[in-house]
Enzyme design. Sequence first.
Site, PDB file in Angstrom:
ATOM      1  N   ASN A  78       0.833  -1.193   0.000  1.00 50.26           N
ATOM      2  CA  ASN A  78       0.000   0.000   0.000  1.00 50.26           C
ATOM      3  C   ASN A  78       0.879   1.259   0.000  1.00 50.26           C
ATOM      4  O   ASN A  78       2.020   1.222  -0.439  1.00 50.26           O
ATOM      5  CB  ASN A  78      -0.999  -0.020   1.159  1.00 50.26           C
ATOM      6  CG  ASN A  78      -2.336   0.618   0.788  1.00 50.26           C
ATOM      7  OD1 ASN A  78      -2.394   1.744   0.316  1.00 50.26           O
ATOM      8  ND2 ASN A  78      -3.420  -0.118   0.997  1.00 50.26           N
ATOM      9  N   ARG A  79       0.371   2.356   0.509  1.00 46.31           N
ATOM     10  CA  ARG A  79       1.004   3.658   0.303  1.00 46.31           C
ATOM     11  C   ARG A  79       1.719   4.187   1.554  1.00 46.31           C
ATOM     12  O   ARG A  79       1.279   3.932   2.673  1.00 46.31           O
ATOM     13  CB  ARG A  79      -0.047   4.679  -0.145  1.00 46.31           C
ATOM     14  CG  ARG A  79      -0.642   4.371  -1.510  1.00 46.31           C
ATOM     15  CD  ARG A  79      -1.846   5.249  -1.815  1.00 46.31           C
ATOM     16  NE  ARG A  79      -2.340   5.010  -3.170  1.00 46.31           N
ATOM     17  CZ  ARG A  79      -3.189   4.040  -3.502  1.00 46.31           C
ATOM     18  NH1 ARG A  79      -3.644   3.208  -2.564  1.00 46.31           N
ATOM     19  NH2 ARG A  79      -3.584   3.893  -4.749  1.00 46.31           N
ATOM     20  N   HIS A 105       3.450   0.167  -2.771  1.00 45.33           N
ATOM     21  CA  HIS A 105       3.764  -1.260  -2.938  1.00 45.33           C
ATOM     22  C   HIS A 105       5.261  -1.551  -3.053  1.00 45.33           C
ATOM     23  O   HIS A 105       5.699  -2.366  -3.871  1.00 45.33           O
ATOM     24  CB  HIS A 105       3.024  -1.822  -4.148  1.00 45.33           C
ATOM     25  CG  HIS A 105       1.539  -1.901  -3.985  1.00 45.33           C
ATOM     26  ND1 HIS A 105       0.921  -2.034  -2.759  1.00 45.33           N
ATOM     27  CD2 HIS A 105       0.526  -1.875  -4.917  1.00 45.33           C
ATOM     28  CE1 HIS A 105      -0.391  -2.086  -2.923  1.00 45.33           C
ATOM     29  NE2 HIS A 105      -0.655  -1.985  -4.215  1.00 45.33           N
ATOM     30  N   HIS A 175      -1.848  -9.456  -3.424  1.00 46.98           N
ATOM     31  CA  HIS A 175      -2.729  -8.558  -4.162  1.00 46.98           C
ATOM     32  C   HIS A 175      -3.606  -9.321  -5.153  1.00 46.98           C
ATOM     33  O   HIS A 175      -3.744  -8.932  -6.312  1.00 46.98           O
ATOM     34  CB  HIS A 175      -1.886  -7.510  -4.888  1.00 46.98           C
ATOM     35  CG  HIS A 175      -2.580  -6.207  -5.128  1.00 46.98           C
ATOM     36  ND1 HIS A 175      -3.680  -6.086  -5.962  1.00 46.98           N
ATOM     37  CD2 HIS A 175      -2.338  -4.966  -4.647  1.00 46.98           C
ATOM     38  CE1 HIS A 175      -4.062  -4.827  -5.989  1.00 46.98           C
ATOM     39  NE2 HIS A 175      -3.272  -4.118  -5.202  1.00 46.98           N
ATOM     40  N   TYR A 177      -6.782 -10.524  -7.156  1.00 52.79           N
ATOM     41  CA  TYR A 177      -8.074  -9.997  -7.602  1.00 52.79           C
ATOM     42  C   TYR A 177      -9.024 -11.178  -7.752  1.00 52.79           C
ATOM     43  O   TYR A 177      -8.811 -12.056  -8.593  1.00 52.79           O
ATOM     44  CB  TYR A 177      -7.948  -9.295  -8.950  1.00 52.79           C
ATOM     45  CG  TYR A 177      -7.273  -7.947  -8.923  1.00 52.79           C
ATOM     46  CD1 TYR A 177      -8.015  -6.762  -9.044  1.00 52.79           C
ATOM     47  CD2 TYR A 177      -5.898  -7.836  -8.818  1.00 52.79           C
ATOM     48  CE1 TYR A 177      -7.403  -5.524  -9.054  1.00 52.79           C
ATOM     49  CE2 TYR A 177      -5.270  -6.599  -8.826  1.00 52.79           C
ATOM     50  CZ  TYR A 177      -6.029  -5.450  -8.945  1.00 52.79           C
ATOM     51  OH  TYR A 177      -5.408  -4.219  -8.957  1.00 52.79           O
ATOM     52  N   ASP A 247     -11.684   1.700  -2.271  1.00 51.56           N
ATOM     53  CA  ASP A 247     -10.242   1.471  -2.238  1.00 51.56           C
ATOM     54  C   ASP A 247      -9.728   2.026  -0.921  1.00 51.56           C
ATOM     55  O   ASP A 247      -8.997   3.020  -0.879  1.00 51.56           O
ATOM     56  CB  ASP A 247      -9.545   2.139  -3.429  1.00 51.56           C
ATOM     57  CG  ASP A 247      -8.074   1.739  -3.542  1.00 51.56           C
ATOM     58  OD1 ASP A 247      -7.659   0.816  -2.813  1.00 51.56           O
ATOM     59  OD2 ASP A 247      -7.351   2.357  -4.347  1.00 51.56           O
ATOM     60  N   GLN A 284      -7.504  -3.966   3.078  1.00 47.72           N
ATOM     61  CA  GLN A 284      -7.837  -3.033   2.010  1.00 47.72           C
ATOM     62  C   GLN A 284      -8.842  -3.712   1.085  1.00 47.72           C
ATOM     63  O   GLN A 284      -8.529  -4.712   0.442  1.00 47.72           O
ATOM     64  CB  GLN A 284      -6.583  -2.639   1.231  1.00 47.72           C
ATOM     65  CG  GLN A 284      -6.813  -1.541   0.198  1.00 47.72           C
ATOM     66  CD  GLN A 284      -6.644  -0.139   0.749  1.00 47.72           C
ATOM     67  OE1 GLN A 284      -6.311   0.026   1.923  1.00 47.72           O
ATOM     68  NE2 GLN A 284      -6.862   0.864  -0.063  1.00 47.72           N
ATOM     69  N   GLU A 312      -6.949  -7.165   0.669  1.00 50.66           N
ATOM     70  CA  GLU A 312      -5.524  -7.206   0.991  1.00 50.66           C
ATOM     71  C   GLU A 312      -5.342  -7.076   2.505  1.00 50.66           C
ATOM     72  O   GLU A 312      -5.477  -5.991   3.065  1.00 50.66           O
ATOM     73  CB  GLU A 312      -4.792  -6.080   0.276  1.00 50.66           C
ATOM     74  CG  GLU A 312      -4.968  -6.070  -1.234  1.00 50.66           C
ATOM     75  CD  GLU A 312      -4.685  -4.713  -1.830  1.00 50.66           C
ATOM     76  OE1 GLU A 312      -3.533  -4.249  -1.721  1.00 50.66           O
ATOM     77  OE2 GLU A 312      -5.620  -4.106  -2.391  1.00 50.66           O
TER      78      GLU A 312
END
Length: 347
Positions: A78-79, A105, A175, A177, A247, A284, A312
Amino acid sequence: MPTPISFGVMPDGTAVELYTLTAGVLSCGIITFGGSLQSLRVPDRAGKPVDVLLGFDALEAYRTHGKSLGALVGRYANRIGGAKFTLNGRTYSLAANNNGVNHLHGGLMGFNKRVWTVEDASDHRLILSLFSPDGEEGYPGNLTVRVTYELTEEGLTIGYRAECDQDTVCNLTNHAYFNLSGHDSGPVLDQTIQLLADFYTPTDSLSIPTGEIAPVEGTPMDLRRAAPIGARIGEDFSQLLQAGGYDHNWIPNGEPGILRPIARASSPVTGISMEVLSTFPGVQFYTGNHLDGCPAGKDGVFYGNRWGFCLETQFYPDSPNHGNFPSSVLRAGEAFQHTAAFHFSAE
């Protein structure tokens, strides 16, 4: 021990392999590039195997797509706001690879872009490792990471372990999907989601947490009761508008460090349900708002926006810069150890 098959070769000549785990009627494909989950087949209500993961058939697509499909992410998932953090009185600068301002990431060559080493493999278990040297992507300390994928008839468990010889920050996740109607079935808006969380962390316009821990009550972020993903995703709510959908980091109820249920999802088409359990303090939930433009996926299918969703398991985004968030600091000699599990059923 399963026999891997070739999945291509990196520009430097490093071979990438695909391992397939099996357990009863379940099967899972994992490639060593990014330690990525390439496929996950589970039975639908009629017993037919359905691949519920978005992914690619070729290495080049994984190398170029930029969406981290199925990948292991680190050193910090993440950030991190402003692409820097301070630890023990020293400020560390990281790559500003997200909007030219923030770190995302793990940086330019995060763990999702590395070829992992196979430590051990069996029909139902794969253990991968990675070494991240001191200073890589700006992070302090020599970090060793080991991730265990284990497939049972119940589902897939991911075990994370990391150690460092200096104090550092660490946040590892996968991550993946998911599309419980099948990777090639289209948008996931009719699939249901339930997040067992009373609070979430609001963000600014660049998806960096403000530091607030906000109740979901009375907002479209209240997903405590199962509802279609698309039910409230388009509401006039600032958090949804600025992210283009969901998100955000939710704070699952229960005690971090204990493996506990945190989320459930299901497809009305296949009858497949997924329960997520985790020891992490956050999760997340991302609705694939920016999938347009990916290379062709498996079987030549082009994935569009909201064709998959992510859950996540993680520490909160930007936690190194927020003293009120659970600490993601990994002290020298201590172990980062967390688990996430994805259990499947059909009805």
